[in-house]
Write a protein that holds these residues in place. Structure first.
Motif, PDB file in Angstrom:
ATOM      1  N   ILE A  62       0.838  -1.207   0.000  1.00  0.00           N
ATOM      2  CA  ILE A  62       0.000   0.000   0.000  1.00  0.00           C
ATOM      3  C   ILE A  62       0.873   1.257   0.000  1.00  0.00           C
ATOM      4  CG2 ILE A  62      -1.640   1.355   1.352  1.00  0.00           C
ATOM      5  CD1 ILE A  62      -2.975  -0.965  -0.019  1.00  0.00           C
ATOM      6  N   LYS A  63       1.991   1.218   0.738  1.00  0.00           N
ATOM      7  CA  LYS A  63       2.870   2.393   0.822  1.00  0.00           C
ATOM      8  C   LYS A  63       3.461   2.775  -0.531  1.00  0.00           C
ATOM      9  CE  LYS A  63       4.318   1.711   5.628  1.00  0.00           C
ATOM     10  NZ  LYS A  63       5.470   1.445   6.531  1.00  0.00           N
ATOM     11  N   LYS A  64       3.482   1.843  -1.487  1.00  0.00           N
ATOM     12  CA  LYS A  64       4.086   2.088  -2.805  1.00  0.00           C
ATOM     13  C   LYS A  64       3.086   2.592  -3.839  1.00  0.00           C
ATOM     14  CE  LYS A  64       7.576  -1.512  -2.070  1.00  0.00           C
ATOM     15  NZ  LYS A  64       8.092  -2.823  -2.546  1.00  0.00           N
ATOM     16  N   LEU A  68      -0.287   7.757  -2.675  1.00  0.00           N
ATOM     17  CA  LEU A  68       0.310   8.026  -1.369  1.00  0.00           C
ATOM     18  C   LEU A  68       1.610   8.822  -1.462  1.00  0.00           C
ATOM     19  CD1 LEU A  68      -0.119   4.907   0.934  1.00  0.00           C
ATOM     20  CD2 LEU A  68      -0.733   7.255   1.413  1.00  0.00           C
ATOM     21  N   ARG A  69       2.078   9.109  -2.708  1.00  0.00           N
ATOM     22  CA  ARG A  69       3.374   9.778  -2.856  1.00  0.00           C
ATOM     23  C   ARG A  69       3.395  11.147  -2.164  1.00  0.00           C
ATOM     24  NH1 ARG A  69       7.112   8.070  -6.703  1.00  0.00           N
ATOM     25  NH2 ARG A  69       7.059   5.803  -6.760  1.00  0.00           N
ATOM     26  N   GLY A  70       2.267  11.830  -2.138  1.00  0.00           N
ATOM     27  CA  GLY A  70       2.245  13.171  -1.555  1.00  0.00           C
ATOM     28  C   GLY A  70       2.099  13.192  -0.047  1.00  0.00           C
ATOM     29  N   TRP A  71       1.841  12.039   0.567  1.00  0.00           N
ATOM     30  CA  TRP A  71       1.653  11.991   2.017  1.00  0.00           C
ATOM     31  C   TRP A  71       2.994  12.009   2.728  1.00  0.00           C
ATOM     32  CZ3 TRP A  71      -2.762  11.924   5.073  1.00  0.00           C
ATOM     33  CH2 TRP A  71      -3.970  11.941   4.377  1.00  0.00           C
ATOM     34  N   LYS A  72       3.061  12.765   3.826  1.00  0.00           N
ATOM     35  CA  LYS A  72       4.311  12.874   4.578  1.00  0.00           C
ATOM     36  C   LYS A  72       4.457  11.752   5.601  1.00  0.00           C
ATOM     37  CE  LYS A  72       4.565  17.901   4.090  1.00  0.00           C
ATOM     38  NZ  LYS A  72       3.464  18.021   3.159  1.00  0.00           N
ATOM     39  N   ASN A  73       3.342  11.192   6.077  1.00  0.00           N
ATOM     40  CA  ASN A  73       3.398  10.138   7.099  1.00  0.00           C
ATOM     41  C   ASN A  73       2.573   8.950   6.637  1.00  0.00           C
ATOM     42  OD1 ASN A  73       3.214   8.518   9.392  1.00  0.00           O
ATOM     43  ND2 ASN A  73       3.340  10.281  10.772  1.00  0.00           N
ATOM     44  N   HIS A  74       3.209   8.024   5.950  1.00  0.00           N
ATOM     45  CA  HIS A  74       2.497   6.866   5.407  1.00  0.00           C
ATOM     46  C   HIS A  74       1.904   5.997   6.496  1.00  0.00           C
ATOM     47  CE1 HIS A  74       5.041   7.125   1.469  1.00  0.00           C
ATOM     48  NE2 HIS A  74       4.161   8.087   1.580  1.00  0.00           N
ATOM     49  N   ASP A  75       2.660   5.810   7.585  1.00  0.00           N
ATOM     50  CA  ASP A  75       2.176   4.938   8.660  1.00  0.00           C
ATOM     51  C   ASP A  75       0.890   5.491   9.273  1.00  0.00           C
ATOM     52  OD1 ASP A  75       4.253   3.110   8.382  1.00  0.00           O
ATOM     53  OD2 ASP A  75       5.580   4.285   9.670  1.00  0.00           O
ATOM     54  N   TRP A  76       0.862   6.814   9.467  1.00  0.00           N
ATOM     55  CA  TRP A  76      -0.350   7.427  10.039  1.00  0.00           C
ATOM     56  C   TRP A  76      -1.530   7.222   9.094  1.00  0.00           C
ATOM     57  CZ3 TRP A  76      -4.133  10.775   8.729  1.00  0.00           C
ATOM     58  CH2 TRP A  76      -4.910  11.312   9.749  1.00  0.00           C
ATOM     59  N   PHE A  77      -1.306   7.414   7.800  1.00  0.00           N
ATOM     60  CA  PHE A  77      -2.383   7.255   6.830  1.00  0.00           C
ATOM     61  C   PHE A  77      -2.934   5.823   6.850  1.00  0.00           C
ATOM     62  CE2 PHE A  77      -3.859   5.839   2.705  1.00  0.00           C
ATOM     63  CZ  PHE A  77      -4.798   6.805   2.377  1.00  0.00           C
ATOM     64  N   ILE A  78      -2.032   4.849   6.803  1.00  0.00           N
ATOM     65  CA  ILE A  78      -2.462   3.443   6.770  1.00  0.00           C
ATOM     66  C   ILE A  78      -3.237   3.080   8.030  1.00  0.00           C
ATOM     67  CG2 ILE A  78      -1.569   1.077   6.870  1.00  0.00           C
ATOM     68  CD1 ILE A  78       0.560   1.941   4.862  1.00  0.00           C
TER      69      ILE A  78
END
Length: 701
Positions: A62-64, A68-78
């Motif tokens: 999902i992180k790839k 999601l490229r524009g998100w600064k905190n992938h872990d928070w989003f997921i």
């Protein structure tokens, strides 16, 4: 239904796609990239793999995803938006299974999946559907959304009341519209027969020319308006607080962490690319962020700045401090100091300021507004009268009338050349129409506009008017002369074309000079669009034609001058027939090292120049064209490419090479790319030290 304007704009995109088969090759490259992504995300196409995927593998994949490229905190989003955690993992897998593999209505599937998450947007949902079956589910992200708006298709506005925020309804409308567009495009170009190829067409057409009539009078070369977006809905309050407390406008992206304007000299494309590539950013992302850095780095004290969010203006101001980094504004550290005026209530642009709205709505966090009508509306918005702003090229009744020498200086050409040009097509009983033709980037359009402005402000006449018309493949006879358009009741009404309208203006004001510029004439279908001009130009003053729908006659007034421009290297130039050519006087524009040298000395005087080596720039310019002539005597690169808004320091030359020269050469030598790699590196051209810049200039002159 697609409007006629939308179809004309699509025709322009199709022509660009078909040129030299570039679109087919690009579509193939995109298809190969899609294949690689589908291999990397195999569980989106295979239900059995999806049901077996582990929590860790799903989270890592999902992180790839692109969205999601524009998100600064992938872990928070997921964790918070996608709600992908170990407790909710099984429920999310079931929701993904239903979204991707059930055969129920797409709107129902999107609604159910969205409710399983905490507001996952359509960009993410559509990418998952797209990875499942790209032939069936097109991507809905900023690129196609903005292009649809450019075609006059605002999907949200077409939804029923109460449905405008419904992602399921929106995606359904998007699929229907995409099908309609693909059907139209396929009828014109059968080779574009899939969503992949339609995406290729869209990606190759970054901006459509929506207003074929162009802009009357003059642009604003000196005034600058920088628009800076205030982040997403969730970031808006934080950004507002940062901008107000620190008196800045700013942007920031994770993959350029470590880039500093102080450390890297403002704009340094080589360093930006190095940092971006290390962080895993794509080439497109790097170039886009480089454009933001370039705009901030070229900003001057006093330039206008606009704070924009979701169709509204929240503040405006002027630059008070040049580009710097602000460590306290983490995530928004690339900054300009701004003396802000914050509005009590934000101003909606779409209704009262449509031209400004169209200029700022583009999908960029930072962009510069240059269009005259948009700048006029901005001044109106902030309550500043035109007369309060001193612009060198503002055309008004009280404008200073420039001499021919001053006009020549502003164009960096010899006054004698400009005088010969004017004399040739204004002499009694002579042709009152000229064509400026030559290589791309030789200043044809710029000189045409300066010339038109000069002619319309002669001391012995009242101020006249000039209009620039950008010609293109979708232009029609109806746009230029006369056509039929539906009125509010659905009945057809006669609509004057822009050329007829301009002729009537000139005829009603015989004591003033009127000039119309037909820019890039050969890009249009000349016999179809300009057919009646053949007769009118041959018998100037004595000839008239009858317009097709109202029977009114048209003749060319004596105070109307026509300036055409043509790119001599465009493949359509050869299609301009002799009958049309002989009705114009022709003036050739060639790459000019002497002109470039004059510009460099004026822009970057030797004392205090920001690291710009005049001789090296001239040496590279001449070496480039010398090598090009050895392959094709008719192909050269014009001096305007080197007349950049950013300084041509060492990193500036690298930026020019990466973003403008190499793409041009790659197109020229498409089937011989090894030539570009072998002979046209910036390093190899810099080695040419056999003669000085002055000697090279003398050779050209």
């Amino acid at each position: 239904m697609l409007s006629q304007d939308a179809k004309r704009q699509l025709d322009v995109g199709i022509e660009k796609y078909q040129s030299k088969f570039r679109g087919e090759v690009f579509a193939k490259e995109m298809a190969e990239r899609h294949t690689r992504r589908q291999t990397a995300f195999a569980f989106f196409q295979n239900r059995e793999l999806l049901l077996k995927v582990t929590f860790e593998s799903l989270a890592a994949s999902i992180k790839k995803l692109w969205f999601l490229r524009g998100w600064k905190n992938h872990d928070w989003f997921i964790e918070n938006t996608l709600k992908l955690n170990k407790e909710n993992y099984g429920k999310l897998i079931k929701a993904l299974d239903a979204l991707l593999f059930l055969e129920t209505d797409i709107k129902e599937r999107i609604t159910n999946f969205s409710e399983t998450t905490n507001g996952l947007g359509l960009a993410g949902i559509s990418e998952m559907l797209y990875l499942n079956d790209p032939a069936k589910y097109p991507l809905f992200n900023a690129k196609p959304n903005n292009l649809l708006k450019g075609l006059g298709l605002n999907l949200r506005e077409q939804l029923p009341r109460g449905k405008k925020r419904d992602d399921a309804e929106l995606y359904s409308a998007f699929m229907t519209t995409y099908d309609e567009i693909l059907g139209y495009v396929k009828s014109k170009a059968p080779e574009i027969d899939s969503f992949d190829k339609l995406d290729a067409l869209f990606w190759m057409t970054d901006q459509y020319e929506i207003e074929p009539s162009g802009e009357s009078n003059t642009g604003h070369a000196e005034e600058k308006l920088i628009v800076v977006k205030m982040g997403t809905e969730k970031e808006f309050d934080v950004v507002t607080m940062i901008w107000k407390s620190h008196k800045i406008a700013s942007f920031g992206f994770d993959f350029i962490k470590g880039y500093s304007p102080e450390k890297h000299g403002g704009y340094n494309f080589r360093k930006l690319r190095e940092i971006g590539m290390t962080a895993g950013a794509s080439d497109g992302q790097i170039k886009k962020i480089a454009s933001y850095v370039g705009i901030f780095a070229s900003a001057s004290i006093g330039d206008w700045v606009l704070a924009y969010h979701k169709g509204k203006v929240y503040a405006y101001g002027t630059v008070s401090k040049k580009y710097f980094s602000l460590s306290e504004a983490s995530g928004w550290e690339h900054a300009l100091g701004v003396e802000w005026n914050w509005l009590e209530s934000p101003i909606e642009l779409k209704e009262g300021f449509p031209s400004l709205y169209r200029s700022v709505i583009i999908n960029s966090s930072v962009n510069t507004v240059k269009k005259k009508s948009a700048l006029d509306q901005f001044r109106s918005l902030i309550g500043v009268d035109k007369s309060e702003i001193d612009l060198d090229n503002e055309s008004s009744e009280t404008s200073q009338i420039l001499s021919i020498e001053e006009v020549a200086d502003s164009c960096f050409v010899e006054a004698g050349f400009l005088q010969d040009l004017i004399t040739s097509f204004m002499e009694p009983d002579g042709k009152r129409q000229i064509i400026l033709d030559g290589s791309p980037g030789t200043g044809k359009t710029f000189v045409a506009q300066k010339l038109a402005e000069f002619l319309c402000n002669q001391s012995d006449k009242k101020r006249g008017e000039w209009k620039l018309v950008p010609c293109h493949g979708g232009m029609t006879f109806e746009q230029m002369f006369q056509g039929l358009l539906p009125n509010e009741q659905g009945n057809l009404r006669i609509q004057k074309g822009l050329f007829v309208d301009f002729c009537e203006k000139a005829e009603s004001n015989p004591d003033s000079q009127y000039v119309i510029i037909l820019d890039e004439m050969n890009r249009s279908n000349i016999p179809q669009v300009f057919g009646p001009l053949l007769y009118l130009l041959e018998y100037l003053g004595d000839a008239e034609i009858n317009l097709p729908f109202d029977g009114e006659s048209l003749s060319l007034p004596e105070n109307l001058l026509i300036i055409g421009t043509m790119n001599s290297q465009d493949r359509s130039t050869g299609l301009v027939d002799f009958a049309f050519r002989r009705r114009f006087l022709h003036f050739n524009f060639s790459p000019d090292a002497a002109l470039l040298s004059r510009w460099l000395k004026a822009r970057y005087p030797s004392e205090g120049s920001p690291g710009v080596d005049h001789e090296e720039v001239i040496r590279v310019f001449n070496a480039l064209n010398d090598r090009l002539r050895s392959h094709d005597p008719g192909f050269q690169v014009g001096h305007s490419y080197f007349m950049t808004h950013y300084p041509l320091t060492e990193s500036g030359l690298e930026r020019l090479w990466e973003t403008e020269i190499l793409p041009l050469l790659s197109e020229k030598f498409y089937h011989e790319r090894e030539i570009v790699e072998r002979e046209f590196t910036l390093t190899s051209l810099r080695r040419r030290t056999d003669s000085s810049a002055e000697e090279l200039i003398r050779k050209r002159v």
